[in-house]
Design a protein around this motif. Sequence first.
Motif, mmCIF file in Angstrom:
data_model
loop_
_atom_site.group_PDB
_atom_site.id
_atom_site.type_symbol
_atom_site.label_atom_id
_atom_site.label_comp_id
_atom_site.label_asym_id
_atom_site.label_seq_id
_atom_site.Cartn_x
_atom_site.Cartn_y
_atom_site.Cartn_z
ATOM 1 N N GLN A 407 0.823 -1.215 0.000
ATOM 2 C CA GLN A 407 0.000 0.000 0.000
ATOM 3 C C GLN A 407 0.855 1.263 0.000
ATOM 4 O O GLN A 407 0.467 2.287 -0.573
ATOM 5 N N GLU A 408 2.032 1.196 0.618
ATOM 6 C CA GLU A 408 2.923 2.362 0.663
ATOM 7 C C GLU A 408 3.809 2.456 -0.571
ATOM 8 O O GLU A 408 4.503 3.453 -0.768
ATOM 9 N N GLY A 409 3.797 1.411 -1.402
ATOM 10 C CA GLY A 409 4.603 1.414 -2.627
ATOM 11 C C GLY A 409 6.073 1.165 -2.392
ATOM 12 O O GLY A 409 6.904 1.506 -3.226
ATOM 13 N N THR A 410 6.422 0.558 -1.261
ATOM 14 C CA THR A 410 7.837 0.330 -0.946
ATOM 15 C C THR A 410 8.231 -1.139 -1.091
ATOM 16 O O THR A 410 9.361 -1.509 -0.803
ATOM 17 N N ILE A 411 7.320 -1.987 -1.535
ATOM 18 C CA ILE A 411 7.585 -3.424 -1.569
ATOM 19 C C ILE A 411 8.559 -3.773 -2.683
ATOM 20 O O ILE A 411 8.529 -3.192 -3.771
ATOM 21 N N SER A 412 9.446 -4.716 -2.416
ATOM 22 C CA SER A 412 10.400 -5.180 -3.428
ATOM 23 C C SER A 412 9.654 -5.927 -4.521
ATOM 24 O O SER A 412 8.765 -6.738 -4.230
ATOM 25 N N PRO A 413 9.991 -5.693 -5.799
ATOM 26 C CA PRO A 413 9.333 -6.430 -6.887
ATOM 27 C C PRO A 413 9.473 -7.938 -6.737
ATOM 28 O O PRO A 413 8.610 -8.693 -7.194
ATOM 29 N N ASP A 414 10.534 -8.404 -6.084
ATOM 30 C CA ASP A 414 10.744 -9.836 -5.934
ATOM 31 C C ASP A 414 9.714 -10.477 -5.001
ATOM 32 O O ASP A 414 9.540 -11.691 -5.008
ATOM 33 N N LEU A 415 9.037 -9.674 -4.171
ATOM 34 C CA LEU A 415 7.997 -10.204 -3.287
ATOM 35 C C LEU A 415 6.631 -10.193 -3.952
ATOM 36 O O LEU A 415 5.631 -10.548 -3.338
ATOM 37 N N LEU A 416 6.587 -9.743 -5.209
ATOM 38 C CA LEU A 416 5.320 -9.680 -5.938
ATOM 39 C C LEU A 416 5.245 -10.737 -7.028
ATOM 40 O O LEU A 416 4.506 -10.608 -7.991
ATOM 41 N N SER A 417 6.034 -11.778 -6.888
ATOM 42 C CA SER A 417 6.006 -12.879 -7.844
ATOM 43 C C SER A 417 6.360 -14.162 -7.113
ATOM 44 O O SER A 417 6.727 -14.136 -5.935
ATOM 45 N N GLY A 418 6.227 -15.292 -7.798
ATOM 46 C CA GLY A 418 6.637 -16.566 -7.214
ATOM 47 C C GLY A 418 5.561 -17.302 -6.450
ATOM 48 O O GLY A 418 5.834 -18.359 -5.873
ATOM 49 N N ALA A 419 4.315 -16.788 -6.423
ATOM 50 C CA ALA A 419 3.248 -17.474 -5.685
ATOM 51 C C ALA A 419 2.836 -18.754 -6.401
ATOM 52 O O ALA A 419 2.839 -18.819 -7.632
ATOM 53 N N SER A 420 2.486 -19.781 -5.627
ATOM 54 C CA SER A 420 1.993 -21.038 -6.203
ATOM 55 C C SER A 420 0.474 -21.111 -6.158
ATOM 56 O O SER A 420 -0.138 -21.923 -6.870
ATOM 57 N N PHE A 421 -0.185 -20.289 -5.334
ATOM 58 C CA PHE A 421 -1.646 -20.235 -5.225
ATOM 59 C C PHE A 421 -1.985 -18.892 -4.600
ATOM 60 O O PHE A 421 -1.177 -18.323 -3.854
ATOM 61 N N THR A 422 -3.175 -18.351 -4.899
ATOM 62 C CA THR A 422 -3.537 -17.012 -4.424
ATOM 63 C C THR A 422 -4.889 -17.024 -3.717
ATOM 64 O O THR A 422 -5.786 -17.784 -4.092
ATOM 65 N N VAL A 423 -5.021 -16.153 -2.717
ATOM 66 C CA VAL A 423 -6.290 -15.933 -2.013
ATOM 67 C C VAL A 423 -6.686 -14.471 -2.186
ATOM 68 O O VAL A 423 -5.864 -13.568 -1.981
#
Length: 504
Positions: A407-423
């Motif tokens: 929400q603050e826009g500070t997240i690393s792009p590497d934490l926005l990929s690699g999911a195996s399933f989503t909720v």
Amino acid sequence: MARKMALPKIGVNMTEAVIAKWLVGPGDKVNEGDPIIEAETDKSTQEIYATESGIVAKLLADEGETVQCYSDIMVLVDEGEEYHGEAAEKPEQAGQPAAPGAGIRRMQLPKIGVNMTEAVIAKWLVGPGDKVNEGDPIIEAETDKSTQEIYATESGIVAKLLADEGETVQCYSDIMVLTDEGVEYDEAEDAAPAETEGPKAREATPPETPAPVRPAVPAAVPGTRVRISPLAKKIAKENGIDFRLVPPAVPGGRIVKADVLRFLQNGGPAVPTAAYEDAALPNIRKVIAKSMHASLSEMAQLTHSFSFDATQVMAYRKIVKENAEKLGLANITFNDIILFAVSRVILNHRDLNAHFLGDKMRYFTDVNLGMAVDTPRGLLVPTIFGANKMSLNEIAVAAKDLAKQAQEGTISPDLLSGASFTVSNLGTFGVEHFTPVINPPQTGILGVNNIQTKLKMVDGEAVPYQAMGISLTYDHRALDGAPASRFAQELCRTLENFMALLAR
């Protein structure tokens, strides 16, 4: 030519890394984007990728050594070139005159995430004449995932900015010119190679003169034959215009649609029009649009809806909420409970903890759980890696931390990929049922709906209870309806008996 490659910054808070293992050595050929190091940061162990291509001449850091971001880590040379040490890199130290442009260099846009290829320059934080030190923030950049600050990879005086705000720039493209203190930057000299004509040719170029203003073209004289396109005639008729009064752009030419519209704009009969405002799509909205369209057009998606008795889940959450401070627990929400249950149940249904890769399936041994987060810039999906190994409280802490960063826009792009399933949880908005869209190449996504009062028969009597709805969308190419439904059934049973799950 010999050149040094620096350790790139691969996360907003990263300042240094330990060289855990070199993946290349002297003599190896590397291409831009190849993995060269296994590095340990304060958060995790990650691969570091080459920021340029060449032949490895020398490694400048040992395994186990701590290296600051933007410090040199290896020397590269061109293919076929011999490396003779520092003297080859700095001929001026051997008494040779400095090359033209000495003390002037260009800084490139660094790659700040494994999957980052470009960024939009949202805002410059420096300007010509400013002094910057290595590690200073210089840009607010918008990637396809988040807005982040970009930091200077070297020090100097800003001589020129090479990209405008709002411009999309590829990683490793030049973004600004830096000089050493006291060095003057001559922009004309810097651009000299492109100007092959020389000074005399430039002098011979006539000075620019303003273009003559085209005189107003008179309309056709009534009674004369007027040439007009069918579309222009139709628009004129719809707006009650005598098309003979419309002047064509070219004297004696044919009246076209643009002429009629210009006539209306400049005082023709007023036509009611809807007020509107055009706004360029942000980069993240373009990415979401492209991803969602590809997901729905390339997958065979189907959604099954279920509900479960949420009585036990609600009672457990009430107990935790009342005792959280005393027990040192996080604020555990219904969403955290769902995430925890999914991380345990999905291990029994590997077709949903997987990626569909066209001609093969990739099954994950751990549950890397994506969680959809609403942010001011659009939908982001951070990943809780190894959620199946976390306690409920650890998942609650991780989920809140990732949501805050997103929400603050500070997240690393590497934490926005690699999911195996989503909720994806829309229950807080009162949504009773929806069809969540899968994030490819995942094979499924769980939608969480609101809580409703329903009735069930107990000993012949209708008894009210609190029911929570879930919606499972799955890729029918990867699995069929029966195994998908078995996962949803087991998840519902697990949530109805949540206390038993915690006892395992």
